[in-house]
Design a protein around this motif. Structure first.
Motif, mmCIF file in Angstrom:
data_model
loop_
_atom_site.group_PDB
_atom_site.id
_atom_site.type_symbol
_atom_site.label_atom_id
_atom_site.label_comp_id
_atom_site.label_asym_id
_atom_site.label_seq_id
_atom_site.Cartn_x
_atom_site.Cartn_y
_atom_site.Cartn_z
ATOM 1 N N VAL A 171 0.863 -1.179 0.000
ATOM 2 C CA VAL A 171 0.000 0.000 0.000
ATOM 3 C C VAL A 171 0.901 1.231 0.000
ATOM 4 O O VAL A 171 1.732 1.410 0.894
ATOM 5 N N ARG A 172 0.697 2.043 -1.025
ATOM 6 C CA ARG A 172 1.487 3.261 -1.205
ATOM 7 C C ARG A 172 0.599 4.467 -0.926
ATOM 8 O O ARG A 172 -0.559 4.496 -1.341
ATOM 9 N N GLU A 173 1.136 5.438 -0.216
ATOM 10 C CA GLU A 173 0.400 6.662 0.069
ATOM 11 C C GLU A 173 1.107 7.817 -0.642
ATOM 12 O O GLU A 173 2.278 8.102 -0.368
ATOM 13 N N ASP A 174 0.398 8.427 -1.577
ATOM 14 C CA ASP A 174 0.961 9.527 -2.366
ATOM 15 C C ASP A 174 0.291 10.843 -2.010
ATOM 16 O O ASP A 174 -0.929 10.902 -1.848
ATOM 17 N N ILE A 175 1.092 11.887 -1.895
ATOM 18 C CA ILE A 175 0.571 13.247 -1.832
ATOM 19 C C ILE A 175 0.609 13.748 -3.272
ATOM 20 O O ILE A 175 1.658 13.697 -3.929
ATOM 21 N N ILE A 176 -0.548 14.170 -3.757
ATOM 22 C CA ILE A 176 -0.676 14.523 -5.174
ATOM 23 C C ILE A 176 -1.192 15.952 -5.344
ATOM 24 O O ILE A 176 -1.771 16.524 -4.429
ATOM 25 N N ARG A 177 -0.946 16.468 -6.523
ATOM 26 C CA ARG A 177 -1.573 17.722 -6.934
ATOM 27 C C ARG A 177 -2.454 17.373 -8.118
ATOM 28 O O ARG A 177 -2.002 16.853 -9.134
ATOM 29 N N ARG A 178 -3.747 17.635 -7.957
ATOM 30 C CA ARG A 178 -4.718 17.327 -9.000
ATOM 31 C C ARG A 178 -4.584 18.317 -10.159
ATOM 32 O O ARG A 178 -3.988 19.391 -9.993
ATOM 33 N N PRO A 179 -5.171 17.979 -11.319
ATOM 34 C CA PRO A 179 -5.100 18.891 -12.467
ATOM 35 C C PRO A 179 -5.664 20.287 -12.174
ATOM 36 O O PRO A 179 -5.232 21.268 -12.786
ATOM 37 N N ASN A 180 -6.577 20.390 -11.197
ATOM 38 C CA ASN A 180 -7.156 21.695 -10.860
ATOM 39 C C ASN A 180 -6.275 22.501 -9.905
ATOM 40 O O ASN A 180 -6.654 23.577 -9.464
ATOM 41 N N VAL B 61 -2.806 3.882 -2.880
ATOM 42 C CA VAL B 61 -2.715 2.974 -4.031
ATOM 43 C C VAL B 61 -2.293 1.599 -3.534
ATOM 44 O O VAL B 61 -1.275 1.456 -2.849
ATOM 45 N N VAL B 62 -3.065 0.568 -3.890
ATOM 46 C CA VAL B 62 -2.725 -0.810 -3.564
ATOM 47 C C VAL B 62 -1.957 -1.383 -4.755
ATOM 48 O O VAL B 62 -2.494 -1.463 -5.861
ATOM 49 N N GLU B 63 -0.705 -1.743 -4.520
ATOM 50 C CA GLU B 63 0.121 -2.327 -5.575
ATOM 51 C C GLU B 63 0.088 -3.842 -5.444
ATOM 52 O O GLU B 63 0.378 -4.382 -4.377
ATOM 53 N N ARG B 64 -0.315 -4.500 -6.532
ATOM 54 C CA ARG B 64 -0.346 -5.967 -6.556
ATOM 55 C C ARG B 64 0.193 -6.433 -7.899
ATOM 56 O O ARG B 64 0.065 -5.736 -8.902
ATOM 57 N N GLY B 65 0.730 -7.642 -7.925
ATOM 58 C CA GLY B 65 1.264 -8.204 -9.160
ATOM 59 C C GLY B 65 0.150 -8.591 -10.118
ATOM 60 O O GLY B 65 -1.026 -8.621 -9.766
ATOM 61 N N GLN B 66 0.549 -8.891 -11.348
ATOM 62 C CA GLN B 66 -0.433 -9.284 -12.354
ATOM 63 C C GLN B 66 -1.061 -10.633 -11.996
ATOM 64 O O GLN B 66 -0.458 -11.447 -11.322
ATOM 65 N N PHE B 67 -2.289 -10.819 -12.449
ATOM 66 C CA PHE B 67 -2.998 -12.067 -12.222
ATOM 67 C C PHE B 67 -3.536 -12.575 -13.547
ATOM 68 O O PHE B 67 -3.526 -11.876 -14.556
ATOM 69 N N VAL B 68 -4.005 -13.802 -13.525
ATOM 70 C CA VAL B 68 -4.675 -14.400 -14.679
ATOM 71 C C VAL B 68 -6.012 -14.956 -14.233
ATOM 72 O O VAL B 68 -6.192 -15.312 -13.070
ATOM 73 N N VAL B 69 -6.948 -15.001 -15.167
ATOM 74 C CA VAL B 69 -8.228 -15.677 -14.963
ATOM 75 C C VAL B 69 -8.444 -16.534 -16.198
ATOM 76 O O VAL B 69 -8.211 -16.085 -17.326
ATOM 77 N N GLN C 4 -8.333 -4.647 -12.170
ATOM 78 C CA GLN C 4 -9.223 -4.951 -11.054
ATOM 79 C C GLN C 4 -9.224 -3.769 -10.092
ATOM 80 O O GLN C 4 -8.259 -3.560 -9.377
ATOM 81 N N GLY C 5 -10.278 -2.978 -10.103
ATOM 82 C CA GLY C 5 -10.374 -1.855 -9.177
ATOM 83 C C GLY C 5 -9.406 -0.741 -9.484
ATOM 84 O O GLY C 5 -8.644 -0.311 -8.615
ATOM 85 N N ALA C 6 -9.403 -0.233 -10.715
ATOM 86 C CA ALA C 6 -8.429 0.769 -11.161
ATOM 87 C C ALA C 6 -8.498 2.068 -10.362
ATOM 88 O O ALA C 6 -7.575 2.878 -10.434
ATOM 89 N N GLY C 7 -9.533 2.275 -9.583
ATOM 90 C CA GLY C 7 -9.620 3.462 -8.750
ATOM 91 C C GLY C 7 -8.756 3.388 -7.496
ATOM 92 O O GLY C 7 -8.540 4.397 -6.827
ATOM 93 N N PHE C 8 -8.249 2.177 -7.175
ATOM 94 C CA PHE C 8 -7.443 2.058 -5.960
ATOM 95 C C PHE C 8 -6.267 1.098 -6.087
ATOM 96 O O PHE C 8 -5.430 1.033 -5.193
ATOM 97 N N THR C 9 -6.183 0.317 -7.184
ATOM 98 C CA THR C 9 -5.098 -0.648 -7.280
ATOM 99 C C THR C 9 -4.487 -0.666 -8.680
ATOM 100 O O THR C 9 -5.155 -0.345 -9.671
ATOM 101 N N THR C 10 -3.234 -1.079 -8.731
ATOM 102 C CA THR C 10 -2.503 -1.188 -9.998
ATOM 103 C C THR C 10 -2.680 -2.566 -10.636
ATOM 104 O O THR C 10 -2.148 -2.814 -11.716
#
Length: 191
Positions: free
Chosen positions: A27-36, A44-52, A123-129
């Motif tokens: 779990v990564r915590e980033d301080i960001i500046r938004r486009p506005n 951000v939850v970082e996880r390795g690639q998976f297969v289904v 999978q869950g692009a709003g919170f994970t890679t």
């Protein structure tokens, strides 16, 4: 000191730190500046690639089958019907096709003559890679399974394709990765 450049979406990462890490997840915590121009925090939850993998077989009389697994999912406290899927923590850079063949055999004992890569999903692009690869497995032969310690309660079931479709219609299959993979393969007229 150089000024950080915006990413493709216009976000600038001002700082980043690892808040938590185990062998499967970081779990990564980033301080960001938004486009506005406003600053904010992004986890951000970082996880390795998976297969289904959708194992598509057929009965002796030519009716199509799908093999599903059923297992208890601790975070939600329920058993779920799922397509075989997974990731290799020990080999995060494994080729997706090797991962697909390995997970299929590990969970179901099935060996596929052909693995067709149908596409990718996030999978869950709003919170994970986490990025997943969807495979259709055909030309199946049965061998022994080799489930991991965490998969000992898993059961394997080969059902008629129409039975799986009915389970989807009745909302008995609720795993979003399974539903997405099924939909992608159906949209490509592969099942």
């Amino acid at each position: 000191m150089t000024k950080p450049l915006p990413d493709a979406g216009g976000y600038v990462t001002l700082s980043s730190r690892i808040a938590y890490e185990n062998p499967w997840t970081r779990v990564r915590e980033d301080i960001i500046r938004r486009p506005n121009g406003k600053d904010g925090l992004y986890g951000v939850v970082e996880r390795g690639q998976f297969v289904v993998i959708l194992p598509l077989g057929e009965t002796e009389d030519g009716r199509r089958t799908v093999t599903l697994v059923n297992q208890y999912r601790y975070p939600i406290g329920k058993r779920l019907w799922e397509l075989p899927m997974g990731m290799w923590e020990e080999q995060p850079d494994a080729a997706p096709e090797a991962l697909a063949a390995g997970e299929l055999q590990e969970e179901t004992g099935l060996i596929a003559k052909t693995l067709h890569h149908a596409g990718v999903m996030y999978q869950g692009a709003g919170f994970t890679t986490q990025k997943g690869h969807v495979y259709l497995a055909t030309g199946l032969t049965q061998g022994p399974s080799a489930r991991e310690e965490t998969e000992q309660d898993m059961t394997c079931h080969t059902l008629l394709l129409e039975e799986v479709e009915e389970m989807i219609r009745k909302n008995e299959i609720t795993c979003m990765v399974t539903l997405s993979a099924f939909g992608l393969l159906r949209a490509q007229a592969l099942i």
